[in-house]
Design a protein around this motif. Structure first.
Motif, PDB file in Angstrom:
ATOM      1  N   VAL A 244       0.835  -1.198   0.000  1.00 58.60           N
ATOM      2  CA  VAL A 244       0.000   0.000   0.000  1.00 58.60           C
ATOM      3  C   VAL A 244       0.871   1.248   0.000  1.00 58.60           C
ATOM      4  CG1 VAL A 244      -1.633   1.351   1.358  1.00 58.60           C
ATOM      5  CG2 VAL A 244      -1.968  -1.109   1.107  1.00 58.60           C
ATOM      6  N   ALA A 245       1.904   1.230   0.847  1.00 58.72           N
ATOM      7  CA  ALA A 245       2.772   2.406   0.922  1.00 58.72           C
ATOM      8  C   ALA A 245       3.419   2.673  -0.429  1.00 58.72           C
ATOM      9  CB  ALA A 245       3.828   2.192   1.998  1.00 58.72           C
TER      10      ALA A 245
ATOM     11  N   GLN B 147       2.255   1.790  -3.389  1.00 60.30           N
ATOM     12  CA  GLN B 147       1.262   2.266  -4.347  1.00 60.30           C
ATOM     13  C   GLN B 147       0.875   3.700  -4.072  1.00 60.30           C
ATOM     14  OE1 GLN B 147      -2.054  -0.021  -5.362  1.00 60.30           O
ATOM     15  NE2 GLN B 147      -0.861  -1.765  -6.036  1.00 60.30           N
ATOM     16  N   ARG B 148       0.771   4.032  -2.803  1.00 53.33           N
ATOM     17  CA  ARG B 148       0.434   5.423  -2.505  1.00 53.33           C
ATOM     18  C   ARG B 148       1.561   6.346  -2.937  1.00 53.33           C
ATOM     19  NH1 ARG B 148      -3.309   6.972   2.295  1.00 53.33           N
ATOM     20  NH2 ARG B 148      -4.937   5.419   2.047  1.00 53.33           N
TER      21      ARG B 148
ATOM     22  N   ARG C  12       1.350   6.475  -6.667  1.00 49.92           N
ATOM     23  CA  ARG C  12       0.068   6.868  -7.227  1.00 49.92           C
ATOM     24  C   ARG C  12       0.152   8.237  -7.901  1.00 49.92           C
ATOM     25  NH1 ARG C  12      -3.666   9.931  -4.995  1.00 49.92           N
ATOM     26  NH2 ARG C  12      -5.768   9.850  -5.833  1.00 49.92           N
TER      27      ARG C  12
ATOM     28  N   ALA D 173     -11.580  10.858  -3.829  1.00 47.88           N
ATOM     29  CA  ALA D 173     -11.220  10.223  -2.567  1.00 47.88           C
ATOM     30  C   ALA D 173     -11.820   8.843  -2.427  1.00 47.88           C
ATOM     31  CB  ALA D 173     -11.669  11.094  -1.410  1.00 47.88           C
ATOM     32  N   MET D 174     -12.874   8.565  -3.137  1.00 46.07           N
ATOM     33  CA  MET D 174     -13.533   7.275  -2.960  1.00 46.07           C
ATOM     34  C   MET D 174     -13.398   6.407  -4.197  1.00 46.07           C
ATOM     35  SD  MET D 174     -14.677   7.319   0.051  1.00 46.07           S
ATOM     36  CE  MET D 174     -15.855   5.976   0.064  1.00 46.07           C
TER      37      MET D 174
ATOM     38  N   PHE E  14      -1.483  16.297  -2.441  1.00 41.39           N
ATOM     39  CA  PHE E  14      -1.407  15.198  -1.485  1.00 41.39           C
ATOM     40  C   PHE E  14      -0.092  15.248  -0.711  1.00 41.39           C
ATOM     41  CE2 PHE E  14      -4.760  13.430  -4.104  1.00 41.39           C
ATOM     42  CZ  PHE E  14      -5.580  12.836  -3.165  1.00 41.39           C
TER      43      PHE E  14
ATOM     44  N   PRO F  98      -4.011  12.638   7.094  1.00 40.71           N
ATOM     45  CA  PRO F  98      -3.542  11.418   6.435  1.00 40.71           C
ATOM     46  C   PRO F  98      -4.542  10.893   5.411  1.00 40.71           C
ATOM     47  CG  PRO F  98      -3.116  11.322   8.774  1.00 40.71           C
ATOM     48  CD  PRO F  98      -3.935  12.557   8.551  1.00 40.71           C
ATOM     49  N   GLY F  99      -4.035  10.636   4.231  1.00 38.15           N
ATOM     50  CA  GLY F  99      -4.882  10.068   3.206  1.00 38.15           C
ATOM     51  C   GLY F  99      -5.734  11.065   2.473  1.00 38.15           C
ATOM     52  N   GLU F 100      -5.649  12.314   2.817  1.00 44.58           N
ATOM     53  CA  GLU F 100      -6.489  13.306   2.159  1.00 44.58           C
ATOM     54  C   GLU F 100      -5.619  14.379   1.525  1.00 44.58           C
ATOM     55  OE1 GLU F 100      -9.487  15.018   4.538  1.00 44.58           O
ATOM     56  OE2 GLU F 100     -10.125  13.126   5.417  1.00 44.58           O
TER      57      GLU F 100
END
Lengths: 601, 182
Positions: free
Chosen positions: A30-31, A33-34, A37, A59-60, A163, A186-188
């Motif tokens: 995940v890290a 890919q983020r 991304r 976001a979704m 981001f 985080p994540g936003e």
């Protein structure tokens, strides 16, 4: 027995002793890919600014089940309009063209900063809107933690969304570690500001861990490269756009040249900018090894793979370089965005059924789902000719009086190979009235079983004692494939009260074909252990995986990249094969072709 | 540690067994379930999802498990290479053998094709409607009905009558066929 209760009970007592999810590995994937991304949509070299008209993932997004068709529509189409479909007019288009010139035709789709890969060779843009001003705190790192200062310098005042700033660590030009973005929430994404008279420097400290298994980076010389994506940029002092000249010719004078510099910092609406810093060298102190990443990169100490002498004319690459890749497919889709579809006979539209990158919103058209999506595209890529009956007799959903023959001819009209197209073996028909699907037709290929296997071929192969070679799912460039189906059923759409009746009458008849573009990961059980397969499909090219370097585990030295894929046993280990799963990219389309009308009696 | 890592850790701490069990229902293999859950975790957390709690994440992961599984099925080129691994054995498709042995529901599920299996799990474990299943798996609703019909027919042969077969909007194809046969 109630099946629902039995299933829940079965889930509770499933034989899973000793089986655990490797959450640490999932976190690393995940890290990665983020971190990657943000790089999936554009590339550039140090100090360069590129404007690309792509939609930033909502976001979704990302879930196959997410079918929100509105959130990204405006920005995608605005990007097309403003940017001339990634290469059009104005500053954005110019800079996009510059990006292409710098990074090649796939510049907008190359993954930037892929673990184990080099950064693309790119040129340098001029007069950037902003630059990353950064430096490492100390050029020598002894405690495994890299400190650096970074901020954005700009000649304009503007607000933007981001981001955060991320980065990569290069060893010998190859990405060996990633620096995650640090968002305020985080994540936003969050809003920030470019300032012409100040640089908001931020000091960070990041552990130096390799991007394969999280091990500390060994001693050696490295380079830090930072990157940040800016989107939704709005100049704070932008002046109103000049009024357009009247269309009636009332204004005889040509509008004077617009001083772009005074009114516009050069950013198209909804454009996105990726900034990349100058490379910053640093050293991890200690006794440096000669080839510290050989285990991950297939270094020189590995035994050379045994190769069978290929014919002189055989290409060395097993990857189909001419295959349509997801990035190109997305660009084609955006370039072909069109308005409402009248479903005129012979016309065709493409919709996105899923997009792994989240850049394109998925839409759905079918039973119970309203009218045809407002967002669809015309892509001259797949010719669909279907010879279907104009009249059918239906009773209780079954086509009676003999199942009519439906002949199809599918032609790849493009210069790309469609490597995951199996529409040759499938045909889905939709009956449409007032723009809505009211029934679905099912046509079956009598020669194929439920697994789409050609039974006649399989039987023949078995009788001959030969191996039945599965036909490829590739529809090569400019190739055609014909098939015949029997129209078996017409099912009314499902409603809360059950399946609706298919009323006699005339309907618009649509043919639907799925086209999947991109690669993926398949995990399977072979009876002795688990085996992960990194499948190098047509998505490889835009992921920068190259054509000659198979993705192998350290133990896979003897495997050559044949058949467009590689495989290797990892048996649940944390091997370097993680690179391949993280590189997944795919986009799926539905191709809708209007066949005219059909009358149901 | 950022929030998504916390969320993932909490999810794994509290619901790992449940997710593995769910994945096992979908695929019928423990090691494959293990990988399905991991891939589903990556799908769920790879994109920023504001306000994602462990509870919401579980729902995402469960959805992703089925889509990962079906996505794999859709890759026909690969699927064909491994189809023998999933195709029911001669013994398991023998309906009489199943009836005599009063087969366990897991064994019965093993006789279904991947799409049938996914549809059954989503319909009877997750209580999704046919349109929702179609939406989830990217299939036409009619296809879902067909898969459910075929799957339930097979399961009833192996497990005996299922009380929830005719409930709600499961499938009416069988009724239609019975009606046609009258």
């Amino acid at each position: 027995m109630r099946l629902s209760e039995a299933l829940r009970s079965a889930a509770d007592r499933a034989p899973l002793e000793g089986i655990e999810v490797d959450a640490a590995r999932a976190r690393r994937r995940v890290a990665t890919q983020r971190g990657l991304r943000m790089g999936a949509n554009g590339t550039l070299a140090g100090g360069m600014v590129v404007v690309l008209g792509f939609g930033v993932a909502g976001a979704m997004d990302g879930m196959a089940g997410s079918m929100d068709s509105t959130s990204g529509e405006g920005r995608e189409e605005a990007a097309v309009a403003e940017d001339g479909a990634l290469g059009g007019t104005g500053d954005a288009g110019d800079m996009s063209a510059e990006a292409d010139a710098a990074g090649g035709g796939a510049a907008s789709s190359l993954a930037w900063g892929l673990c184990g890969e080099e950064l693309p060779e790119l040129g340098t843009g001029d007069d950037p809107l902003a630059t990353i001003d950064a430096s490492v705190t100390t050029p020598e790192v002894s405690d495994g933690v890299l400190g650096f200062d970074a901020g954005l310098a700009s000649s304009v005042d503007a607000t933007f969304e981001t981001f955060g700033m991320s980065g990569v660590v290069l060893w010998d030009g190859v990405v060996v570690a990633t620096i995650p973005a640090v968002a305020r929430e985080p994540g936003e994404s969050y809003g920030s500001q470019l300032m012409s008279d100040a640089i908001g420097m931020e000091m960070r400290e990041e552990p130096l861990e390799n991007c394969w298994d999280g091990s500390a980076l060994p001693a050696g010389d490295y380079t830090l490269v930072l990157t940040q994506e800016l989107y939704g940029i709005e100049p704070l002092d932008a002046e109103p756009a000049p009024e357009p000249a009247p269309a009636d010719g009332g204004a005889s004078e040509e509008p004077g040249p617009v001083d772009d510099a005074a009114t516009d910092p050069g950013i198209a609406a909804d454009a996105s900018i990726r900034l990349v810093s100058e490379p910053m060298p640093f050293t991890v102190t200690g006794d440096a090894e000669d080839d510290p990443f050989a285990a991950y990169l297939g270094g020189s100490d590995d035994p050379a793979p045994v190769q069978v002498d290929p014919p002189a004319t055989e290409p060395s690459s097993a990857v189909d370089d001419s295959a349509l890749d997801p990035g190109t497919a997305r660009e084609l889709y955006l370039a072909g965005l069109a308005g409402a579809w009248d479903m005129a006979p012979g016309t065709q539209r493409w919709t996105v059924s899923s997009d792994w990158s989240g850049g394109l919103d998925a839409t759905w058209f079918g039973c119970g789902n309203g009218t045809f999506p407002a967002r669809s595209s015309e892509i001259d890529l797949l010719g669909v000719e279907v010879d279907a009956p104009s009249v059918i007799d239906v009773s209780y959903g079954w086509v009676i009086d003999g199942n009519p023959l439906v002949s199809t001819t599918l032609t790849n009209t493009s210069d790309w190979d469609l490597t995951q197209f199996w529409g040759q073996n499938e045909l889905q028909l939709m009956l449409v009235r007032d723009g809505k699907v009211v029934a679905e037709g099912y046509a079956v290929d009598p020669h194929r079983d439920a697994y789409a296997v050609d039974m006649l071929e399989a039987e023949r192969a078995e009788a001959d004692g030969t191996v039945d070679v599965d036909p490829t799912a590739t529809l090569a460039a400019h190739a055609s494939d014909a098939a015949e189906f029997l129209w078996r059923e017409v099912d009314g759409c499902w409603t809360d009260s059950g399946a609706s009746e298919v009323e006699p009458g005339t309907y618009t008849l649509l043919a639907s074909h799925y086209l999947s573009v991109g690669g993926g990961v398949l995990t399977m059980e072979d009876g002795w252990g688990t085996e992960d397969e990194a499948w190098l499909g047509d998505g490889d090219t835009d992921l920068g995986l190259g054509s000659s370097e198979p993705l192998l585990t350290p133990d896979d030295s003897g495997l050559a990249a044949t058949g467009g894929r590689t495989s290797g046993s990892s048996a649940g280990s944390d091997a370097a094969i993680a690179v391949a799963p993280d590189a997944y990219d795919a986009v799926d389309f539905q191709v809708w072709t209007s066949l005219g009308t059909v009358t149901v009696r | 540690m950022s929030d998504w890592r916390d969320t993932m850790s909490q999810l794994m701490r509290d619901r790992e067994r449940a997710l593995l069990g769910y994945a096992y229902l979908v695929c019928g293999n423990g090691h494959l379930a293990q990988d399905l859950v991991q891939d589903a975790l990556v799908r769920t957390f790879a994109h920023p999802r504001p306000g994602l709690t462990a509870t919401k994440a579980e729902a995402y992961v469960r959805r992703a498990i089925t889509t990962v599984y079906i996505d794999g099925y859709r890759r026909e080129q690969r699927w064909r290479r491994v189809q023998h691994l999933f195709r029911p054995t001669t013994e398991s498709v023998d309906p009489l053998a199943g009836v005599e042995a009063s087969a366990d529901v897991l064994e019965a599920l093993a006789t279904l094709t991947p799409r049938e299996r996914a549809c059954v799990v989503l319909r009877f474990f997750d209580d999704l409607t046919v349109p929702d299943i179609a939406h989830q798996l990217g299939l036409a609703p009619g296809s879902v009905k067909r898969y459910l019909h075929d799957a339930l027919g097979r399961l009833e042969l192996l497990l005996g009558p299922l009380e929830d077969h005719d409930e709600a909007d499961a499938v009416d194809v069988s009724a239609r066929r019975r009606k046609e046969g009258d």
